[in-house]
Enzyme design. Structure first.
Site, short mmCIF file in Angstrom:
data_model
loop_
_atom_site.label_atom_id
_atom_site.label_comp_id
_atom_site.label_asym_id
_atom_site.label_seq_id
_atom_site.Cartn_x
_atom_site.Cartn_y
_atom_site.Cartn_z
N ARG A 39 0.83 -1.22 0.00
CA ARG A 39 0.00 0.00 0.00
C ARG A 39 0.86 1.27 0.00
NH1 ARG A 39 -5.13 -0.83 2.87
NH2 ARG A 39 -6.13 -2.57 1.81
N ASP A 140 -16.39 9.64 6.43
CA ASP A 140 -15.31 8.65 6.37
C ASP A 140 -14.03 9.38 6.74
OD1 ASP A 140 -15.13 5.65 4.89
OD2 ASP A 140 -13.21 6.72 5.01
C1 LIG Z 1 -14.57 -1.63 4.18
S1 LIG Z 1 -15.11 0.05 4.15
C2 LIG Z 1 -16.82 -0.12 4.60
C3 LIG Z 1 -17.73 0.67 3.68
C4 LIG Z 1 -19.23 0.50 3.94
N1 LIG Z 1 -19.60 0.91 5.27
C5 LIG Z 1 -19.67 -0.92 3.68
O1 LIG Z 1 -19.99 -1.65 4.61
O2 LIG Z 1 -19.68 -1.34 2.51
C6 LIG Z 1 -14.37 0.69 5.66
C7 LIG Z 1 -14.28 2.21 5.69
O3 LIG Z 1 -13.98 2.64 7.02
C8 LIG Z 1 -13.18 3.80 6.93
N2 LIG Z 1 -12.49 4.03 8.21
C9 LIG Z 1 -11.47 3.33 8.75
N3 LIG Z 1 -11.11 3.86 9.93
C10 LIG Z 1 -11.92 4.92 10.15
C11 LIG Z 1 -12.03 5.88 11.20
N4 LIG Z 1 -11.21 5.87 12.25
N5 LIG Z 1 -12.97 6.85 11.08
C12 LIG Z 1 -13.81 6.87 10.01
N6 LIG Z 1 -13.74 6.00 8.99
C13 LIG Z 1 -12.81 5.04 9.06
C14 LIG Z 1 -12.25 3.51 5.78
O4 LIG Z 1 -11.69 4.67 5.24
C15 LIG Z 1 -13.16 2.76 4.81
O5 LIG Z 1 -13.68 3.62 3.81
#
Ligand SMILES: C[S@@+](CC[C@H](N)C(=O)[O-])C[C@H]1O[C@@H](n2cnc3c(N)ncnc32)[C@H](O)[C@@H]1O
Length: 272
Positions: A39, A140
């Site tokens: 990454r 996000d």
């Molecule tokens: C796998 S995606 C899930 C997307 C959607 N909620 C779904 O279930 O399809 C996880 C997301 O969590 C976000 N994320 C990770 N850590 C975070 C944090 N501390 N605060 C806010 N968002 C976060 C990431 O940037 C990513 O876009």
């Protein structure tokens, strides 16, 4: 660890592990070393840096790079109507609300937008109007994912699973140089507001109460302590009878003193 093109030591990995955990709560176990390497090499290349220790030094001084570092380490996998059983539950819940106020929904790990747009489509269908009495706040930590979400442009493969009846009212089909792409209609975009929120921040600055919070497939990246702290903070933000939607592998039974199961992977406050 296998031999890398860019020098990447055990210590570099430990430093990265701590930086991302302290800032975003993301817990990277030791098995993630190769993932971190692949990454972040993009970031090293973009900055013409040839080893991780120089990159980490650069990172400590460059604010702009910090956000790109965070973006590179998040996993944004998502899709329209992912975990499809949630959407009829959301529709039924909103239908049964007895309110004249605008209904607020929060997608707190919105990634590239598929989740909040699926919520918006559900609301448009429920109210039979492009201007339902609903506002959706979609947040996000990842600024690049949010930019894509705001643009609302997706490849055709991303909407493969949608029926023509779902596609026609909500997407415009690209032509010419945009062939193979679809774009979310402005009417749908108007229902959703995108904004950066780090769930670890003390101040989320979101306007509660929410009839529903979607916190799906983000808890899996956080450790138990962080999950608990976030879930505790959701409780006062939920409207009476408000629902918390979590991902299929995110079992919050442990905090059963606060939430009770409403339906599969959907929770409700115990004390209403
Ligand atoms: C796998 S995606 C899930 C997307 C959607 N909620 C779904 O279930 O399809 C996880 C997301 O969590 C976000 N994320 C990770 N850590 C975070 C944090 N501390 N605060 C806010 N968002 C976060 C990431 O940037 C990513 O876009």
């Amino acid at each position: 660890m296998y031999k890398h093109q860019f020098d990447f030591t055990e210590n570099d990995f430990r430093v990265i592990q701590k930086l991302i955990y302290d800032y975003a709560g993301i817990s990277l176990n030791d098995a993630k070393q190769n993932l971190v390497y692949s990454r972040l090499t993009r970031r090293l290349r973009a900055n013409n840096i040839t080893n991780f220790s120089s990159y980490l030094e650069f990172l400590s001084k460059d604010k702009n790079e910090w956000q790109l570092f965070i973006n590179a380490l998040t996993t944004n996998l998502t899709s329209f109507f992912r975990e499809p059983h949630h959407f009829p539950i959301l529709a039924r819940h909103i239908k049964n609300l007895d309110t004249r106020e605008t209904i607020a929904l929060w997608s707190c790990a919105a990634s590239t937008g598929e989740e909040p747009y699926s919520m918006a489509m559900t609301m448009v269908e429920l109210f039979g109007s492009y201007t339902p009495p609903v506002r959706i706040i979609a947040t996000d930590i990842d600024t690049q994912a949010l930019e894509q979400a705001k643009a609302g442009i997706y490849s055709m493969e991303k909407v493969d699973m949608l029926t023509p009846d779902q596609l026609r009212p909500f997407f415009l089909k690209g032509e010419g140089k945009n062939a193979g792409l679809v774009k979310i209609r402005e009417e749908l975009k108007d229902i959703v507001t995108f904004r950066q929120v780090n769930l670890l921040n003390e101040d989320w600055s979101v306007r509660a109460p929410f009839a529903a919070i979607f916190c799906r497939n983000v808890m899996i990246y956080l450790d138990k302590k962080t999950q608990m702290a976030i879930l505790q903070r959701f409780a006062p933000l939920l409207a009476p009878k408000g629902l918390l939607f979590v991902g299929h592998s995110e079992n919050i039974i442990l905090i059963s003193d606060l939430f009770k199961l409403h339906s599969r992977t959907v929770y409700q406050l115990k004390q209403e």
